[in-house]
Design an enzyme around this catalytic site. Structure first.
Site, mmCIF file in Angstrom:
data_model
loop_
_atom_site.group_PDB
_atom_site.id
_atom_site.type_symbol
_atom_site.label_atom_id
_atom_site.label_comp_id
_atom_site.label_asym_id
_atom_site.label_seq_id
_atom_site.Cartn_x
_atom_site.Cartn_y
_atom_site.Cartn_z
ATOM 1 N N MET A 61 38.284 61.685 26.439
ATOM 2 C CA MET A 61 37.512 61.304 27.882
ATOM 3 C C MET A 61 36.363 60.908 27.486
ATOM 4 O O MET A 61 35.655 59.991 27.807
ATOM 5 C CB MET A 61 37.978 61.184 29.658
ATOM 6 N N TYR B 161 42.726 67.872 22.490
ATOM 7 C CA TYR B 161 44.123 68.230 22.879
ATOM 8 C C TYR B 161 45.173 67.685 21.940
ATOM 9 O O TYR B 161 45.219 67.445 21.322
ATOM 10 C CB TYR B 161 44.299 66.499 24.037
ATOM 11 N N ARG C 208 46.672 26.172 27.214
ATOM 12 C CA ARG C 208 46.185 26.985 28.262
ATOM 13 C C ARG C 208 45.881 26.214 29.588
ATOM 14 O O ARG C 208 46.406 25.171 29.716
ATOM 15 C CB ARG C 208 45.455 27.979 27.854
ATOM 16 N N LYS D 197 30.170 35.420 28.542
ATOM 17 C CA LYS D 197 31.000 35.982 28.852
ATOM 18 C C LYS D 197 31.184 38.192 29.274
ATOM 19 O O LYS D 197 30.992 38.091 28.113
ATOM 20 C CB LYS D 197 32.329 35.333 29.307
HETATM 21 C C1 LIG Z 1 35.744 32.295 25.115
HETATM 22 C C2 LIG Z 1 35.335 30.825 24.872
HETATM 23 C C3 LIG Z 1 33.702 30.439 23.545
HETATM 24 C C4 LIG Z 1 33.675 30.856 22.509
HETATM 25 O O1 LIG Z 1 34.552 31.736 21.380
HETATM 26 P P1 LIG Z 1 34.281 32.513 20.180
HETATM 27 O O2 LIG Z 1 34.988 32.184 19.416
HETATM 28 O O3 LIG Z 1 33.314 33.951 20.556
HETATM 29 O O4 LIG Z 1 32.896 31.773 20.110
HETATM 30 C C5 LIG Z 1 34.371 29.399 23.922
HETATM 31 N N1 LIG Z 1 34.951 28.128 24.774
HETATM 32 C C6 LIG Z 1 36.318 28.878 25.916
HETATM 33 C C7 LIG Z 1 37.072 27.787 25.728
HETATM 34 C C8 LIG Z 1 36.273 30.077 25.544
HETATM 35 O O5 LIG Z 1 36.942 30.436 26.484
#
Ligand SMILES: *Cc1c(COP(=O)(O)O)cnc(C)c1O
Length: 362
Positions: free
Chosen positions: A303, A255, A126, A35
Site C-alpha cells: 500500500m 509481502y 450507451r 472529467k
Molecule cells: C470522455 C469523453 C470524451 C473524451 O474522449 P477522449 O478519448 O479522452 O478524447 C468525449 N466524449 C464523451 C461523450 C466522453 O465521455
C-alpha cells in the site's frame, strides 16, 4: 521537488497539446474534457491550461464536476443526470444533454434558461437515442420550448481508436445524415462528435467542435507514442529512494516473498504504493528510473512502499529521485508502457492515481 508520491503536472504541456489539437481542428472549436479530476491531472489546473491553449469550451461527466469548476467558457455536462443532478447542473449554468422527451420536459419544468444538446446513439450502444427521427424531433421540441436553447447535436464513437475498422465510418455516416436534416431547420446548432482519436483519425468527423480528453493530457489515444502526434505527456509520477539495503542471495523483498535475490545486490525502497494508485498488479512487473537508469521493480507492491533492484555496484544514495512515469536522463517511461503491463489503457493509469499522490505544478 522530492516527495513520497508526487504527480507533477505541466500546465505548459497541456497548453501545448491544446494548441496542437486546435491546429488540427482548423476552424472547429476545441472542447477540453476535464472529467474525473482532469484524467487524474487536477480538473481546475487542466481546465485553466486548456483554455490558455485555445480550448473554447470544457466538458465534464457529472453535475458535481461542473459545479466544482470555475470557468469563463461554457461547460458541458455529458453524462446521465438524475433530477437532483439536473438542478445542480443548471445552477452551475452548465449545458446538459438530452435524448428523451421526458428529460426535455423535466428541463423545461425547471423554469430557468437552459442550453441543451441532443444525443444520437449512432453505434456506441450507451447514452443517446438510437432513433434519428426521435433525435430530430427532440431538436425541434427544444428549439420551440420557452427558455430552452438548442445548443448542440452530438454523438460518440465506439471505435475511433481502432484504425481501419469499419464501424467508425458507419457511425459517422448515420450521424452525418441526421446533421444534414437538423441543420436545415436549426442552422445555429453546434454539431460535435469527435473524441481525441477521431480528431487525429478523420477530418470529416470534426464538425463544429471536438470533445478531446486524452490528447489534451499528452497521452496517445491509440496507446502508442504521443510524440507521433506532437503531443507532450503532462504528468510525471515520482517518488524517492528512502532506503538502500544490502541483499544476500535468498533474501526476499516485501509481502509474500514473491522475489528473492539470486546474487548479492542492493535494493532501494520507494515510499509509494497502491494507496497512491501505483497498482499492485505492477508487482515484479514495472521499471523505475533512478539516476537516468532503468531498474526493475522487484517484489510485491504494497500500500505504501515498493522495492527496486539497484544492482550490486550501485552508486544510488538515499534521497535520490525515482521516476515511475516520466523522463530522466535519456530514459523515459510512458503511461502507455505502464498501461501495457497492466493490460489496460493509459486513461486508467493517470485517472487511477489516488488523492494521496500529491499533485504539484511542474
Ligand atoms: C470522455 C469523453 C470524451 C473524451 O474522449 P477522449 O478519448 O479522452 O478524447 C468525449 N466524449 C464523451 C461523450 C466522453 O465521455
Amino acid at each position: 521537488m522530492i516527495g513520497r508520491a508526487v504527480a507533477r503536472v505541466s500546465r505548459r504541456a497541456i497548453e501545448h497539446n491544446c494548441t496542437v489539437l486546435s491546429e488540427r481542428l482548423g476552424g472547429s472549436e476545441l472542447c477540453a474534457v476535464v472529467k474525473a479530476n482532469g484524467y487524474g491531472h487536477g480538473a481546475q489546473a487542466a481546465a485553466d491550461a486548456a483554455v490558455a491553449g485555445g480550448a473554447t469550451r470544457l466538458a465534464v461527466a457529472t453535475a458535481a464536476e461542473a459545479a466544482a469548476l470555475r470557468s469563463d467558457v461554457p461547460v458541458l455536462v455529458m453524462g446521465a443526470l438524475t433530477r437532483t443532478d439536473l438542478d445542480t447542473a443548471l445552477a452551475a449554468r452548465a449545458d446538459v444533454v438530452a435524448w428523451t422527451g421526458e428529460f426535455v420536459d423535466a428541463i423545461a419544468a425547471r423554469g430557468v434558461p437552459a442550453r441543451v444538446h441532443v444525443k444520437l446513439d449512432s453505434g456506441m450502444g450507451r447514452l443517446g437515442t438510437k432513433d434519428p427521427r426521435e433525435a430530430s424531433a427532440l431538436c425541434d421540441r427544444i428549439a420551440a420550448a420557452e427558455g430552452l436553447d438548442l445548443a448542440g447535436l452530438m454523438t460518440h464513437f465506439a471505435t475511433a481508436d481502432e484504425r481501419g475498422d469499419d464501424h467508425f465510418p458507419g457511425q459517422l455516416a448515420r450521424f452525418t445524415e441526421l446533421v444534414d436534416d437538423v441543420r436545415r431547420r436549426h442552422p445555429g446548432v453546434t454539431v460535435h462528435a469527435a473524441n481525441s482519436a477521431a480528431v487525429l483519425r478523420d477530418r470529416t468527423a470534426h464538425f463544429d467542435m471536438a470533445r478531446c480528453g486524452i490528447a489534451v493530457y499528452g497521452l496517445d489515444p491509440f496507446g502508442q507514442d504521443p510524440a507521433e502526434h506532437g503531443l507532450q505527456p503532462a504528468l510525471e509520477l515520482t517518488s524517492y529512494v528512502a532506503a538502500v539495503k544490502r541483499f544476500e542471495p535468498g533474501d526476499s523483498a516485501g509481502y509474500g516473498r514473491t522475489w528473492t535475490a539470486k546474487e548479492p545486490t542492493r535494493v532501494g525502497v520507494l515510499p509509494i504504493g497502491y494507496g497512491d494508485g501505483w497498482r499492485r498488479a505492477l508487482s515484479n512487473n514495472a521499471e523505475v528510473l533512478v539516476r537516468g537508469r532503468r531498474h526493475p521493480l522487484v517484489g510485491t507492491v504494497s500500500m505504501d512502499n515498493v522495492t527496486i533492484d539497484l544492482g550490486s555496484d550501485t552508486d544510488v544514495a538515499v534521497g535520490e529521485e525515482a521516476v515511475l512515469i516520466g523522463a530522466q536522463g535519456g530514459e523515459r517511461i510512458l503511461a502507455e508502457d505502464v498501461a501495457r503491463r497492466l493490460g489496460t489503457i493509459n486513461y486508467e493509469v493517470t485517472t487511477g492515481l489516488l488523492p494521496r499522490a500529491e499533485r504539484v505544478e511542474a
